[in-house]
Scaffold this motif. Structure first.
Motif, PDB file in Angstrom:
ATOM      1  N   TRP A  74       0.114  13.480  -4.550  1.00  0.00           N
ATOM      2  CA  TRP A  74      -1.052  14.343  -4.372  1.00  0.00           C
ATOM      3  C   TRP A  74      -2.195  13.944  -5.292  1.00  0.00           C
ATOM      4  CZ3 TRP A  74       0.403  16.023  -0.133  1.00  0.00           C
ATOM      5  CH2 TRP A  74       1.679  16.551   0.076  1.00  0.00           C
ATOM      6  N   ASN A 132      -6.541  17.891   1.797  1.00  0.00           N
ATOM      7  CA  ASN A 132      -7.761  18.500   2.307  1.00  0.00           C
ATOM      8  C   ASN A 132      -7.783  20.011   2.076  1.00  0.00           C
ATOM      9  OD1 ASN A 132      -9.547  19.476   4.949  1.00  0.00           O
ATOM     10  ND2 ASN A 132     -10.256  17.615   3.949  1.00  0.00           N
ATOM     11  N   GLN A 148     -11.436  10.934   1.609  1.00  0.00           N
ATOM     12  CA  GLN A 148     -10.084  10.427   1.874  1.00  0.00           C
ATOM     13  C   GLN A 148     -10.094   9.315   2.916  1.00  0.00           C
ATOM     14  OE1 GLN A 148      -6.563  12.821   2.362  1.00  0.00           O
ATOM     15  NE2 GLN A 148      -7.698  14.652   1.862  1.00  0.00           N
ATOM     16  N   TYR A 149     -10.898   9.531   3.952  1.00  0.00           N
ATOM     17  CA  TYR A 149     -10.972   8.554   5.027  1.00  0.00           C
ATOM     18  C   TYR A 149     -11.498   7.223   4.508  1.00  0.00           C
ATOM     19  CZ  TYR A 149     -12.786   6.393   9.305  1.00  0.00           C
ATOM     20  OH  TYR A 149     -13.072   5.517  10.326  1.00  0.00           O
ATOM     21  N   LYS A 181      -0.854  12.869   7.684  1.00  0.00           N
ATOM     22  CA  LYS A 181      -2.067  12.114   7.367  1.00  0.00           C
ATOM     23  C   LYS A 181      -2.632  11.544   8.651  1.00  0.00           C
ATOM     24  CE  LYS A 181      -2.172  10.098   2.797  1.00  0.00           C
ATOM     25  NZ  LYS A 181      -2.047   8.862   2.049  1.00  0.00           N
ATOM     26  N   ASP A 197     -14.383  16.305   1.589  1.00  0.00           N
ATOM     27  CA  ASP A 197     -13.109  15.716   1.163  1.00  0.00           C
ATOM     28  C   ASP A 197     -12.533  14.785   2.227  1.00  0.00           C
ATOM     29  OD1 ASP A 197     -10.515  15.526  -0.325  1.00  0.00           O
ATOM     30  OD2 ASP A 197      -9.854  16.416   1.558  1.00  0.00           O
ATOM     31  N   ALA A 198     -12.620  15.195   3.485  1.00  0.00           N
ATOM     32  CA  ALA A 198     -12.087  14.348   4.553  1.00  0.00           C
ATOM     33  C   ALA A 198     -12.824  13.009   4.553  1.00  0.00           C
ATOM     34  CB  ALA A 198     -12.237  15.031   5.915  1.00  0.00           C
ATOM     35  N   GLU A 249      -5.571   9.403  10.220  1.00  0.00           N
ATOM     36  CA  GLU A 249      -6.576   8.432   9.797  1.00  0.00           C
ATOM     37  C   GLU A 249      -6.815   8.509   8.294  1.00  0.00           C
ATOM     38  OE1 GLU A 249      -9.603   6.909  12.691  1.00  0.00           O
ATOM     39  OE2 GLU A 249      -9.699   9.040  13.104  1.00  0.00           O
ATOM     40  N   ASN A 250      -5.717   8.527   7.570  1.00  0.00           N
ATOM     41  CA  ASN A 250      -5.765   8.519   6.114  1.00  0.00           C
ATOM     42  C   ASN A 250      -6.145   9.842   5.468  1.00  0.00           C
ATOM     43  OD1 ASN A 250      -5.030   5.840   5.432  1.00  0.00           O
ATOM     44  ND2 ASN A 250      -7.007   5.187   6.243  1.00  0.00           N
ATOM     45  N   VAL A 251      -6.496  10.833   6.262  1.00  0.00           N
ATOM     46  CA  VAL A 251      -6.872  12.114   5.679  1.00  0.00           C
ATOM     47  C   VAL A 251      -5.637  13.008   5.624  1.00  0.00           C
ATOM     48  CG1 VAL A 251      -8.372  14.105   5.845  1.00  0.00           C
ATOM     49  CG2 VAL A 251      -9.204  11.873   6.548  1.00  0.00           C
ATOM     50  N   SER A 252      -5.205  13.309   4.416  1.00  0.00           N
ATOM     51  CA  SER A 252      -4.028  14.143   4.241  1.00  0.00           C
ATOM     52  C   SER A 252      -4.395  15.608   4.429  1.00  0.00           C
ATOM     53  CB  SER A 252      -3.439  13.914   2.856  1.00  0.00           C
ATOM     54  OG  SER A 252      -2.809  15.081   2.388  1.00  0.00           O
ATOM     55  N   ALA A 262     -14.463  20.883   3.073  1.00  0.00           N
ATOM     56  CA  ALA A 262     -13.409  20.210   3.844  1.00  0.00           C
ATOM     57  C   ALA A 262     -13.917  18.888   4.416  1.00  0.00           C
ATOM     58  CB  ALA A 262     -12.918  21.127   4.957  1.00  0.00           C
ATOM     59  N   PHE A 284     -11.759  21.264  13.455  1.00  0.00           N
ATOM     60  CA  PHE A 284     -11.637  20.985  12.028  1.00  0.00           C
ATOM     61  C   PHE A 284     -12.512  21.914  11.206  1.00  0.00           C
ATOM     62  CE2 PHE A 284     -12.713  18.681   8.135  1.00  0.00           C
ATOM     63  CZ  PHE A 284     -11.443  18.512   7.647  1.00  0.00           C
ATOM     64  N   GLY A 340      -9.031   5.459   2.192  1.00  0.00           N
ATOM     65  CA  GLY A 340      -7.966   4.845   2.982  1.00  0.00           C
ATOM     66  C   GLY A 340      -8.410   3.505   3.544  1.00  0.00           C
ATOM     67  N   TRP A 389       0.833  -1.189   0.000  1.00  0.00           N
ATOM     68  CA  TRP A 389       0.000   0.000   0.000  1.00  0.00           C
ATOM     69  C   TRP A 389       0.879   1.255   0.000  1.00  0.00           C
ATOM     70  CZ3 TRP A 389      -0.548   3.288   4.388  1.00  0.00           C
ATOM     71  CH2 TRP A 389      -1.606   4.186   4.311  1.00  0.00           C
TER      72      TRP A 389
END
Lengths: 276, 229
Positions: A70, B197, A267-268, B188, A263-264, B190-193, A260, A250, A271, A61
């Motif tokens: 990016w 972001n 991404q979460y 990063k 997107d979070a 928990e995987n959130v960069s 935001a 946040f 992952g 991974w």
């Protein structure tokens, strides 16, 4: 009700049987595959070889990660943006006007240790869903670990309030759900949905939540709707009490909090899907 | 307890047997990575002698921040400003803000004049401070576990877990070497960069209101009172 219990019990026995077959094999793989390119840190990870830290998997991974530094996946489609923004705003107000004040009072009455116990209890109820989804994603080892966790923590861990399996045996939860299973079989996320009360999600993961709820013990035991909603609210409140500042920090330091958070979330989830 | 003990011993034994079988069957397969490993450690050895390990550097700096946070002397109300300054200095020393600001703007960075770039770096670093100093103040007794590091040339990734309220939160740092100093350019959680972001966040504004709009938004954001815990 009794029938679903019998089915569940049969499933548990089956998985526990498979567990004895697979743990040993997984250990050998880990020992053989983890050496190159990893310089060992001074301190060992606390729990030993946890389910989520299979070095072999992580290394593959990581290799991907060096390259697409990016270049993340495309931005998530958001055709419902106006409605989503409305409910984002709604949830935000819900947090500041209801959840946060109540959670503050709750924190003053109950200690953090107690909150951790409550979180463990609710988390344990999601074990069957995690076990089934690990299995559906072809990960028999994780699935049996998760089932062993459920059985041990529900009994020795006293209805799940203690994490006996994690603390003593080093069996850590595998964070899998039906949304990830769908992704494993090639389903894309679909469009973004910001649900009232539930928060950020997408089409696939919303189906996932629905799917997972079918194997939640409260549903299997045919609990009343009031009980289910009450339990869910309590879980949410307890979670808010444990993570009080995080949400505020946040969203308040983002320029467009809605984007935001969206997107979070993406991404979460990506992952979690990658890190099978 | 006794049962667990038996179980773990049994697992270990069967693990060893499996391992032997595996070794016997895959002798050639094993030789290749071993060869690589030898080359790698040899090569890395000469390199590491010149500079300090990135993980050691990070750990040292994080420990320094934790020392400031835990100091009873500095916790007194009259030392509040001093404490904040010390934390800020220690933290800013760890990051490569210019690199972060640049990555967070993506292609838009190249369209800016050098002066605009400098202004933006300043604004961006204050934005990061706002987010993380707020968080750092709520620190109580979380433990940091340094799991491993990967080094590739002047890039490094460090894997850590922060253990908070019995939950492990994976945090990955990406670092870049600059004159013997390893500086963080992405985190990063928990995987959130963090950078990805901000990139999305900034992009949604630039598309509607151009760079000027972004600067205005950040300036306004920085004027907001700090989040109280």
């Amino acid at each position: 009700m009794i029938r679903s219990f019998v089915i569940l019990a049969g499933f548990i026995v089956l998985l526990l049987f498979m567990a004895t077959q697979t743990w040993a094999g997984a250990d050998a793989d880990m020992a053989a595959g983890s050496e190159p390119a990893v310089s060992s840190p001074g301190t060992e990870p606390a729990g030993g070889n946890g389910a989520g830290h299979d070095p072999l998997q992580e290394d593959n991974w990581e290799d991907d990660n060096w390259e697409d530094e990016w270049e993340d996946a495309d931005t998530i489609a958001d055709p419902l943006e106006p409605i989503n923004r409305f409910f984002f705003h709604f949830n935000d107000k819900l947090y500041y006007w209801v959840l946060k004040p109540v959670a503050n009072v709750y924190s003053r009455i109950f200690t953090e240790d107690f909150q951790v116990v409550i979180r463990n209890f609710f988390d344990n109820l999601r074990s069957p869903a995690r076990a089934i989804n690990s299995l559906l994603q072809g990960n028999v080892g994780d699935s049996s670990k998760e089932m062993a966790r459920f059985v041990l923590n529900s009994t020795v861990g006293i209805i799940g309030v203690g994490d006996f399996a994690g603390d003593v045996l080093g069996l850590h939860p595998a964070n899998e759900d039906f949304g990830q299973t769908l992704a494993y079989y090639g389903a894309g996320g679909g469009f973004y949905i910001n649900w009232p009360f539930l928060g950020p999600s997408n089409f696939r993961d919303s189906l996932g939540i629905l799917g997972d709820s079918y194997v939640h013990p409260l549903i299997l035991l045919n609990a009343d709707r009031e009980v289910i909603i009450g339990a869910w609210t309590f879980e949410k409140l307890n979670y808010t009490a444990l993570t009080l500042v995080d949400y505020e920090l946040f969203t308040q330091t983002a320029l467009d909090p809605y984007t935001a958070v969206k997107d979070a979330y993406q991404q979460y989830r990506n992952g979690l899907i990658k890190n099978r | 307890m006794f049962i667990c003990y038996i179980m773990s011993v049994k697992n270990q034994i069967s693990g060893v047997v499996e391992m032997r079988k595996y070794l016997r069957q895959n002798k050639v397969m094993l030789l290749v990575p071993l060869l690589f490993l030898a080359v790698f450690t040899f090569g890395a050895g000469t390199y590491a002698a010149a500079t300090e390990d990135p993980m050691q550097q990070l750990q040292k700096r994080v420990d320094e921040v934790l020392r400031i946070l835990q100091s009873g002397e500095l916790k007194r109300p009259e030392n509040k400003e001093e404490r904040k300054k010390l934390i800020l200095n220690a933290v800013t020393d760890m990051f490569d803000f210019r690199e972060m600001a640049k990555s967070s703007l993506a292609q838009s960075w190249n369209t800016l004049t050098p002066e605009e770039q400098d202004t933006f770096v300043g604004l961006f670093s204050r934005l990061i401070e706002q987010r993380y100093i707020g968080k750092i103040d709520s620190y109580t007794d979380q433990k940091v576990v340094y799991k491993k590091q990967l080094v590739k040339g002047d890039n490094a990734m460090i894997y850590t877990d922060v253990v908070d309220k019995d939950v492990e939160i994976p945090i990955i740092y990406r670092l870049q070497e600059n004159k013997g100093k390893w500086l963080i350019y992405d985190v990063k959680i928990e995987n959130v960069s963090l950078i990805v972001n901000y990139r999305r966040d900034f992009d949604s504004i630039i598309r509607k209101e151009q760079f000027a709009g972004l600067v205005e938004k950040i300036t306004k954001q920085l004027e907001k009172p700090e989040t109280s815990n």
